[in-house]
Write an enzyme that holds these catalytic residues in place. Sequence first.
Site, short mmCIF file in Angstrom:
data_model
loop_
_atom_site.label_atom_id
_atom_site.label_comp_id
_atom_site.label_asym_id
_atom_site.label_seq_id
_atom_site.Cartn_x
_atom_site.Cartn_y
_atom_site.Cartn_z
N GLU A 71 0.83 -1.22 0.00
CA GLU A 71 0.00 0.00 0.00
C GLU A 71 0.86 1.27 0.00
O GLU A 71 0.54 2.25 -0.66
CB GLU A 71 -0.94 0.01 1.21
CG GLU A 71 -2.12 -0.95 1.09
CD GLU A 71 -1.76 -2.39 1.38
OE1 GLU A 71 -0.63 -2.65 1.86
OE2 GLU A 71 -2.60 -3.28 1.14
N HIS A 140 -10.76 -4.65 9.00
CA HIS A 140 -11.34 -4.37 7.68
C HIS A 140 -12.58 -3.49 7.79
O HIS A 140 -13.29 -3.31 6.81
CB HIS A 140 -11.79 -5.67 6.99
CG HIS A 140 -10.69 -6.46 6.36
ND1 HIS A 140 -9.58 -6.84 7.04
CD2 HIS A 140 -10.55 -6.94 5.11
CE1 HIS A 140 -8.81 -7.55 6.22
NE2 HIS A 140 -9.36 -7.62 5.05
#
Lengths: 355, 372
Positions: A71, A140
Site C-alpha cells: 500500500e 477491515h
Amino acid sequence: MSTIDAPGGTRLMGFGEALNDALDVALQIDPTVVLLGEDIDDESTGGNFKITAGLSTKHGDHRVRTTPISEQAIVGAAIGGALGGLRPVAEIMFVDFLAVAMDQIVNHAARLRYMSGGKTPVPITIRTASAGGQGFGGQHSGMLESWFTHVPGLKVVVPASADDAKGLLLSSIFDPDPVLFIESSRLYFGNMAFGEPGGDPRRLHVEVPLGDYRVPLGKARIRREGDAVTLVTYGRQVDDATKVADRLAEEGISVELIDLRSLVPLDLETVLASAAKTRRVVIFQEAVTRSGFGGELAARITEELFDTLEVPVRRLGAPNTPVPYAANLETAYQPSAEALAAEVRETVERKARAS
Amino acid sequence: MALAPEEPELVQLLTPEGELVEHPDYRVDFSDEELRGLYRDLALVRRIDAEATALQRQGELGIWASLLGQEAAQIGSGRAMGPNDHVFPTYREHGVAWCRGVDPLNLLGLFRGVDMGGWDPEEHHFHLYTIVIGAQTLHAVGYAMGLQRDGMVGDGGPELTGAAVAYFGDGATSQGDVNEAFIWASVFQAPVVFFCQNNQWAISEPLERQTRIPLYQRASGFGFPGVRVDGNDVLATYAVTQAALARAREGSGPTFIEAYTYRMGAHTTSDDPTRYRIAAEVEAWKLKDPIERLRSFLIRTGKADQDWFEALEEESNQLAKHIRAGCLDMPDPSPMTMFDHVYVDPHKPLANQREQFAAYLASFESTSEEHS
C-alpha cells in the site's frame, strides 16, 4: 432536492457501477489518468469489489495496473507519477490499510506542493472502501476519515449515493490537490450487505448522468428540507438518516437532512444556514465518536451559532472501541437508525435553554 | 557475527594514490578538459559544504548535513546523467544538486529555514530534498513508470529517453519503502537507478546494524543487478552510473549501485561522531580522499598545472563569498505566506484564517502608531 442537469441522458445505476463509469470516463477523456491498485485489472479480478472491472480490457493494462501488495508503494508511486505529470488514481482495498500508507499520504502527498512553494502539485486520488457492518472483523471495518481531515493539504470526500459517487469521483480525479475518496462498500452491494439477505439489490439505484458528470467538491446536498431539526451526516449514514427522517415526518417532526459529500472542503455555509433556521442540530457519523469529524463540526457550529442554538449540538457515532467481529456485537456497535431516531426526537423535544 | 568483507569487491578506475587502473567492464574516456571539470566540481562542492558548515557554526544556518567525503560519489553519478533523467535526492545530495544546476543558495535557504527548497524540481530535474528516510525511492519508481507510459524508454539515447535516479543511504536500505521500491521497479522493469551511498554510518548506527551481507548483493534477491563501486573514485562512479542509466533508459530495468564511501563528518551539525566512532577509522578513510587522488593524477600526468589550480582556488573563494553574502541577505518570508500553496483552489476556511491573521498582524502596527 437538486435536479440533475444531464443533457447526455441518465441511466439507472448502483453505487459500484457509477464509480466504474466515472473511472471509465476519466480514462477516456484524459490520457494522463492511470489506475494503480491490488487486483484491479481484469486478468486479476477487476478489483476486490469489482469497481474497476472491464477497465483494463478497455483502456489497457498499462493504464490500469495491478500492483504488488504494498500500500505504501501504491501511494508513493502514485505521487511519483503525479510529479511527472500524471493523474494517478490509487486504490487501497480497505480504509484500514491506509495506515500502511500513512507516511506517503501525510508527509508527501499532502505536503509536497506546500513545501515546494507551489511548484510540485500532487493531483492524486486515493480511492478506498470502508466496510463496517459486514462482518469483516477488526482490521477491515474501520471508518477513519477524521485522521485525514486533520491533515492540511488533503481533501476528503465521502459520497452517499450513486449519482454523487460518480460526480464527486470525477471532480476528485481532476482536482489539482490530493483527494482521499472513501467509498462505503456496503453501498456497493445495494441492500445486499452481509447479514441482510433477501433485500432488494436495486433499492439504492438512482438515475446517474452519463458522460463527464461532475459534482463540485465543497457543496453539501440538502437531501430533505425541514424546520424542526438539522441532521448532518455523510457517506452510508445518509441512507439510514433518510429512513429516519421519513419516519419522523410521519410523527410530525420535520427534519432537514444535510449530506456533506465532502468533509474537506467543508460546506459550512449550508450547515450554518440550516442550523440557524432550526436551532437544533444532530450529527450522525459511522466512526468512533471520540475525536471524530462530528466533534469538529459541532465545534464549528457552536462557535458560530452559540447564541442562536436552543439546545446543545448532539453527536451520534460508534462507541470508543475497535469494531467487534461477532455479528451481534457489530450490529450493536453500529450507530443505528433506531438510536438516531431517539437522538433526534430527544433533541427536538428538549426544552430550549433560557436566553 | 558475519561482517561485510574488509576489502570489498568494488569497481575502481582511479586508486587512492591517483593511478589509473583497468576494469574489464567499465572504462571512461575523458578529455583533459573534462577531467579538470570533474576536479573543479569536486573542489567547489567541498567548498560549498565547508562554507555551509561554517555558516551553521556562526548561527546563520539552523542545521547542515555535510557531504564531506562523498563528493566523488555525487559528482560521478550527477555528471553521468542526461537531460531527462530525474533525481529524487535525500537531504545530503548537494553535489548532485550542483550537477543539476541548482544554485547552492537554494540549498542554504532550506537549511536556514526560510523555505523548504526554493528550486524548481521540474526545471532542474531534481526533486525537493526528502527528509523522511527512503520515502523518495517510491516517488522515483512512480516517476519512472510514468516515463515508461510516456514512451520515454527504449532506443534514442539520453536525449529522447530518461530514467529516475533514487539516492539513499545505507540506513535507508532497512526501510520498508525502499524494499517496496526495489520490488516494484523489478516487477515493472521500471527505468530506475538506485544509487545508494554507503557511507558506513546512519547517524550513530554502523553498517552492521543494517545488514549482514554487502548491500549490493541484495539486488539479486529482488531480480536486478547490483554493483559496488568505489564511491571515492569519481571516474568509476561515473562509469558505473552511466552504464546503469543506459540500461534503465533502454528498458532493461533497474540497477542497484552501492557507492562505497565514508561520511567524513558528522551526520549533521547537530551530531558529534566522536561519541560513537574511533578516530583511527576516520584517519584510514582520509587516505582514500576522493579529491586528493584526482589531484595527484592531474598533476602527475601534467593535465593541470599550478596556475590552473590557483585560478580554481580564486574561483572557489569567489563562490564562497557569494554564498556567505547571499546567505546573510536572505529575507525572512512574509508571515502571510504561511497560508500559500496549501490548496490549489481557493479554500474558504483557510482564507478566513488568513484574514484573521492579517488583522492580528495589523493590530500591532496600529498599536505602535498610537504609541509613536
